[in-house]
Motif scaffolding. Structure first.
Motif, PDB file in Angstrom:
ATOM      1  N   GLU A  10       9.951  17.560  -5.994  1.00 12.00           N
ATOM      2  CA  GLU A  10      11.304  17.042  -5.834  1.00 12.00           C
ATOM      3  C   GLU A  10      11.328  16.022  -4.694  1.00 12.00           C
ATOM      4  O   GLU A  10      10.694  16.214  -3.648  1.00 12.00           O
ATOM      5  CB  GLU A  10      12.277  18.178  -5.526  1.00 12.00           C
ATOM      6  N   CYS A  11      12.054  14.940  -4.913  1.00 10.10           N
ATOM      7  CA  CYS A  11      12.147  13.922  -3.873  1.00 10.10           C
ATOM      8  C   CYS A  11      13.519  13.260  -3.932  1.00 10.10           C
ATOM      9  O   CYS A  11      14.203  13.308  -4.967  1.00 10.10           O
ATOM     10  CB  CYS A  11      11.044  12.870  -4.026  1.00 10.10           C
ATOM     11  N   GLN A  12      13.893  12.657  -2.822  1.00 13.79           N
ATOM     12  CA  GLN A  12      15.139  11.890  -2.735  1.00 13.79           C
ATOM     13  C   GLN A  12      14.925  10.800  -1.697  1.00 13.79           C
ATOM     14  O   GLN A  12      15.192  10.979  -0.514  1.00 13.79           O
ATOM     15  CB  GLN A  12      16.331  12.782  -2.380  1.00 13.79           C
ATOM     16  N   VAL A  13      14.413   9.687  -2.169  1.00 16.71           N
ATOM     17  CA  VAL A  13      14.111   8.554  -1.296  1.00 16.71           C
ATOM     18  C   VAL A  13      15.128   7.462  -1.606  1.00 16.71           C
ATOM     19  O   VAL A  13      15.194   6.966  -2.731  1.00 16.71           O
ATOM     20  CB  VAL A  13      12.679   8.034  -1.522  1.00 16.71           C
ATOM     21  N   ILE A  14      15.934   7.087  -0.608  1.00 20.10           N
ATOM     22  CA  ILE A  14      16.971   6.080  -0.768  1.00 20.10           C
ATOM     23  C   ILE A  14      16.766   4.996   0.276  1.00 20.10           C
ATOM     24  O   ILE A  14      16.433   5.281   1.443  1.00 20.10           O
ATOM     25  CB  ILE A  14      18.377   6.699  -0.626  1.00 20.10           C
TER      26      ILE A  14
ATOM     27  N   ALA B 257       5.929  12.303  -9.507  1.00 19.17           N
ATOM     28  CA  ALA B 257       4.524  12.712  -9.574  1.00 19.17           C
ATOM     29  C   ALA B 257       4.008  13.003  -8.169  1.00 19.17           C
ATOM     30  O   ALA B 257       4.447  12.398  -7.179  1.00 19.17           O
ATOM     31  CB  ALA B 257       3.704  11.627 -10.251  1.00 19.17           C
ATOM     32  N   LYS B 258       3.055  13.914  -8.108  1.00 15.26           N
ATOM     33  CA  LYS B 258       2.501  14.304  -6.810  1.00 15.26           C
ATOM     34  C   LYS B 258       1.318  13.394  -6.477  1.00 15.26           C
ATOM     35  O   LYS B 258       0.449  13.138  -7.295  1.00 15.26           O
ATOM     36  CB  LYS B 258       2.054  15.756  -6.845  1.00 15.26           C
ATOM     37  N   SER B 259       1.317  12.902  -5.243  1.00 12.86           N
ATOM     38  CA  SER B 259       0.230  12.054  -4.792  1.00 12.86           C
ATOM     39  C   SER B 259      -1.046  12.869  -4.619  1.00 12.86           C
ATOM     40  O   SER B 259      -1.018  14.029  -4.204  1.00 12.86           O
ATOM     41  CB  SER B 259       0.601  11.374  -3.473  1.00 12.86           C
ATOM     42  N   MET B 260      -2.186  12.265  -4.945  1.00 12.27           N
ATOM     43  CA  MET B 260      -3.467  12.972  -4.872  1.00 12.27           C
ATOM     44  C   MET B 260      -3.891  13.235  -3.437  1.00 12.27           C
ATOM     45  O   MET B 260      -4.616  14.195  -3.159  1.00 12.27           O
ATOM     46  CB  MET B 260      -4.548  12.157  -5.586  1.00 12.27           C
ATOM     47  N   ASN B 261      -3.470  12.399  -2.520  1.00 13.09           N
ATOM     48  CA  ASN B 261      -3.983  12.495  -1.159  1.00 13.09           C
ATOM     49  C   ASN B 261      -3.304  13.595  -0.348  1.00 13.09           C
ATOM     50  O   ASN B 261      -3.950  14.520   0.152  1.00 13.09           O
ATOM     51  CB  ASN B 261      -3.818  11.145  -0.448  1.00 13.09           C
ATOM     52  N   ASP B 262      -1.981  13.526  -0.228  1.00 13.03           N
ATOM     53  CA  ASP B 262      -1.281  14.436   0.671  1.00 13.03           C
ATOM     54  C   ASP B 262      -0.270  15.326  -0.027  1.00 13.03           C
ATOM     55  O   ASP B 262       0.437  16.092   0.630  1.00 13.03           O
ATOM     56  CB  ASP B 262      -0.566  13.632   1.772  1.00 13.03           C
ATOM     57  N   GLY B 263      -0.177  15.250  -1.348  1.00 13.41           N
ATOM     58  CA  GLY B 263       0.771  16.080  -2.070  1.00 13.41           C
ATOM     59  C   GLY B 263       2.200  15.619  -1.968  1.00 13.41           C
ATOM     60  O   GLY B 263       3.109  16.321  -2.421  1.00 13.41           O
ATOM     61  N   GLU B 264       2.421  14.450  -1.358  1.00 12.90           N
ATOM     62  CA  GLU B 264       3.760  13.898  -1.248  1.00 12.90           C
ATOM     63  C   GLU B 264       4.143  13.192  -2.557  1.00 12.90           C
ATOM     64  O   GLU B 264       3.302  12.938  -3.417  1.00 12.90           O
ATOM     65  CB  GLU B 264       3.831  12.919  -0.071  1.00 12.90           C
ATOM     66  N   PRO B 265       5.418  12.863  -2.743  1.00 11.02           N
ATOM     67  CA  PRO B 265       5.807  12.127  -3.944  1.00 11.02           C
ATOM     68  C   PRO B 265       5.091  10.787  -4.058  1.00 11.02           C
ATOM     69  O   PRO B 265       4.882  10.088  -3.064  1.00 11.02           O
ATOM     70  CB  PRO B 265       7.324  11.939  -3.768  1.00 11.02           C
TER      71      PRO B 265
END
Length: 303
Positions: A135-139, A183-191
């Protein structure tokens, strides 16, 4: 006619005095009587019900197997008739009975094969999937509160009413919002971050911006352009690419194959037009401010 003439003669016009008012027409009370149909309830035609279709939908397996039973019963009937009729077991082309038996056997085998085909081919059930991501919410941080509230209203409306689970808005090569499941980033698990410039240069977005019409990918796994949307969850089922004028695009990811209905698509088009007007107004104000700032600095440096 006579009464009219007498009335006109009996009311002369006297100069200096206003004409008399016209005679009042008596108003009789009107009574509206409710019909017996309205008092007793609606007795008009009612929508019919297809009992055969309902029975078939409830007994799908039995209906699909029915040709096999009919074909098998026909085969047994032909063999039984052949056995008790006293005709030689070997088919004789000159015998009308043999020719009719061969025709019946062919029809029975056809029924059996049709039943086998019906059992092997079944419609695939379409069910929503759980998006695989975070889950993410980037504005965009420089947006005013009014624009942010409108974007959040659009997201809440889409996520509650439609199958939309991911929303990305890019405007003037700037990622305005990324909200929902990403989608989950491969490096740090962030969006997975959205590369706005790369997205706008892709074939999917370029085609949508050139046509100016909405593009609906009802089954995303069948389209090779899936690689241009790496920020969506890997199991995204359907995608809508909604142009925002000629300056941006909105990407909506759904959790169901063919989950966006025709009314959903029309509604998303209207929301896109509203967001385009809001974002264009804000971006124009920003550009005007930058131009005024540049002119101010030029004037200051000239002094």
């Amino acid at each position: 006619m006579v009464a009219g003439r007498i009335l006109r003669i009996a009311i002369p016009c006297i100069p200096g005095r206003p004409p008399p008012p016209p005679p009042r027409v008596p108003i009789f009370p009107r009574f509206i009587r409710a019909s017996s149909v309205q008092r007793g309830g609606y007795k008009g035609p009612k929508p019919g019900r297809d009992w055969i279709a309902d029975w078939v939908s409830k007994n799908d397996d039995a209906v699909r197997s029915l040709p096999i039973y009919v074909g098998g019963a026909s085969l047994l009937a032909v063999l039984f008739n052949r056995a008790v009729s006293g005709i030689a077991p070997v088919a004789d082309a000159s015998s009308s009975q043999s020719r009719s038996d061969l025709l019946t056997l062919g029809l029975a085998v056809t029924n059996v094969l049709a039943g086998l085909v019906w059992l092997s081919i079944r419609p695939k059930s379409i069910i929503p999937v759980e998006p695989q991501g975070v889950e993410c919410q980037v504005i965009y941080s420089h947006l005013p509160e009014s624009v942010v509230s409108e974007i959040l209203w659009a997201w809440e409306s889409l996520s509650n009413v439609t199958c939309c689970r991911s929303l990305v808005i890019v405007y003037d090569s700037q990622c305005i919002v990324q909200i929902g499941v990403a989608a989950k980033s491969m490096n740090d698990g962030e969006p997975f971050a959205v590369d706005a410039a790369k997205l706008m240069q892709g074939s999917l977005c370029q085609g949508v911006l050139k046509s100016g019409a909405q593009s609906y990918l009802a089954n995303l796994s069948l389209y090779p352009g899936r690689s241009e949307l790496p920020f969506l969850p890997s199991n995204t089922q359907a995608v809508i690419l909604q142009p925002l004028g000629d300056r941006g695009i909105a990407v909506l990811g759904g959790d169901t194959i063919r989950g966006f209905t025709t009314s959903d698509q029309a509604w998303i088009t209207y929301i896109g037009e509203k967001l385009d007007a809001t974002l264009a107004k804000y971006m124009n104000l920003v550009e005007d401010f930058k131009v005024s700032q540049a002119m101010f600095h030029e004037t200051k440096d000239g002094r």
